[in-house]
Scaffold this motif. Sequence first.
Motif: not given
Lengths: 476, 391
Positions: B53-56, B80-81, B113-114, B145-147
């Motif tokens: 899931l991309v959260v912005e 999370i990334t 980032p990784d 972030f990306v969950l």
Amino acid sequence: MMFIVALIGLVPSICSGWLLMQSIEGHTPVFGRIERWAYAALLGPGLTMVVAFVASVGTGLPLSRLGFGLVHLLVLAGAALAWHFRARGVSIPVRQQVIPVRLPAWAAGIGVVLMTWTAIKVFAAGTMFLFLTPTFLDDTLDNWNLRAKVFFETQSFTVELPRVSAQAVQSSVSSYPPPVSLLKAWLVTLVGEWSDAVANIPHLLWFLVAIAIIAAAVCRYAGRVWGMIAVYTTVSLPLYLIHGTNAYADTFLSAYIAAAVLPVVFSLFEHDAGRRKTWLRIAAVMTGMLIFTKNEASVLYLPPLLAVTGAALWNMWRKGALQRSDVKELILWYGCSFVLLGLPWLSYKWMHGLAFGNAKQISALQLQWHDGVGLAIAVNTFFEGNWILLFPLTFILIALRWKESLRTPLAVLTAFFLMTYVLQLFVFFFTPLAYEAIKQTGYARGLVHLIPVIIVLTLLLMKKTIDGILPEWAKR
Amino acid sequence: MRRFVTLAITAFLLLPMAASAEQITKLDFRNGQTAGRWQISSNDAVTVGPNGLVVEAQQDMIMYRIDPLPHRTDILEVSITAQNPLNLTFLWHPRSVEAGQFVQLPITVPASPDGYTMLLPLDRFPQWDPHADQIGFHVPAGSNFVLSEIRLHKFTVLEQLNEVWKSFWTFDVFTRYTINFVWGPLIAFTPQTTADLFSQLPPLGWSVNRVLYPLIVLIALGCGVFALIRRKHPGAPKKAAIALLCGIGVIWIIYDIRMGFEILSYVKTDYQTYVTRPLEQKEFRYMADFHSVLKRVKPYLNDEPRIGFIAQSQFLLDTSVTYELYPAEMVLPGEPEADDTEMWLVYMRRDILLDSQNRLASVDGTVLTKPGHIVERFGNNAILFSTASEE
């Protein structure tokens, strides 16, 4: 070699104590052999340090090897003289023919294992924490050992401390009685250079003395098996073991409190008038010594002790166990003890404006309720590892056996414990010392002072409770 | 009695002893999955991507899963990334609480980032409901972030009992409060809590006394019932009393063994880290090599009346120096005696350097001493500096 020299440093004063104890006993010896040495190990060094203090402050006697040595000689000579006039020729009664306790094999096995475990803990912890590791704990660094170091280096009694201004000295740790630090300074003086290990020797002595006093008291009324249970129980208490094997002065105070309270109890158990008075003379002397131990002794423990002692004396007089002349004589003993043992230090404090509180002025304490203290106390007493199950057991036994707790000589212990405990609670709930309860920096140490009294009371009540189901070997 | 014991042992041996039956359920958000239904306060802030899931978040928002947890959950892991550090708040709705009300747990995610997996040991919090019907996040404005995944961990009863046993035997260390109190045996129910048992104050886990008191009451009640039932038997009350005493005695001895071993562990640690090591390598409890440094400094002091001390403000450091180096009087920078102090001990202050005039100074330029020279270095943590002229 250093250790041997330091141990030798304790022998003269302990011998003085032994001679004095016999002198106090006079023609009616009451102590068991080990018990007499235990009390002597408190009275002798304590009294010697009183004299060292008075000599240093009063005459300028240097606290050097020679100065301390002269004091020891003087006290030993005085003790020998007292013994000559009061106890010479008195034979210490041979212990009555004791029927050997034959324990069943399983009980003997458990006993051996537990006593071995007890010895391992005391030896390992005492050796490591007192003799092999650096000084680490706060009060040792800035009070007991630091003051001893100052006495050793300056070879004089002084209230000055490094980094403590002249104005702050009055409420500093210099307001504490100095016997702990003086004794340390004497031992180190013998070896010629500062040694933490040598300075810490007395702490192990006080721990062993406390154990001996507890065991002797329980053994006296419950038998030797229970005496061994008392030894095991005392050392099994984690916080008491930590205090006994570290360079703090709370175990030291607990031993002196026990030595002042227990003889009053013993006097009430006695049927012989002579023995009764002997116990009370011992109580008088050890009560006088209390003033020269820690500030809390004068402020917190002495008033309840005098109250229960007064009640005991009145009770004995009322029942005809003591005559009016006996009571007057005992009051004189108490008075002389206070004057000779306590007054020098109290006078010095008053003259130099030193605090009587916990290194704080009592007059500066304002009374108001503090939240959070009750929870902190409950957690510390019942939900931490300090006392295992001791306090629930004690309170339940006092309630279950309220008749023994309040109507037999054990009432002295019950009353003393409850009065001092309530006083401590009052201090923590209503004064700024609440911080010490909430942060757990002071509350449990107040209980350390009472542990010998509590253990003796708890075990004697327990034995009375279960006496009916005990096998014969567990009753002797 | 003998039959009862035999039955109890047999039943115990026949219980399924699964080696590792921890149940883990993954809520995987990769490859277009949403792992259930989500309520999001700001729809355009969240999109489904190949990695999760991309959260912005352009503004503060709340996102929470409206499907209940598939099973009891003791701890939770979140993957999370994020290019930048994040301050999120983990939310959950306990079943006993009114709809729309959430318990909040602030969490900090480092720049990763990784990818970064954060463990949330929720069993430590009394407010956690293992069957919470909604979990989610409060996301502050500006967060990106990306969950990728949420993992739900459930431990079986046997595993929890195993942790209780292990945590019971997990010891504290000898530290500055040990003379005032000891925490005593604590029990935890997950490996993560056991691993961190004494890592914070107050410690995690329950006092074992919370179990012992009810146990003793149960033993007493059991003995009482036994005595009542067998009251016509002459020896029954005595047997019941003996059983109760033995129960209390056994508990006391086990507690003593536990605490005795803890104290002996202090002895062992001191023996290994201090007593048996060479002077330069000695470490003492939480004070690391401080006492070793002090011992090595002493021979340099001779009859110095004062020793300056520069260190981080830490409990007992100043007091230890005052005590150990007495009769040399300890002086701190800025004090009136500092100008007349020749010897200076600098401990654990990498920010203190020699300036161009060979004075000790902090990196912000504050000069602490007169010009001098380094007399000795003690490992990487301490130097002895003197303002006296070099011979």
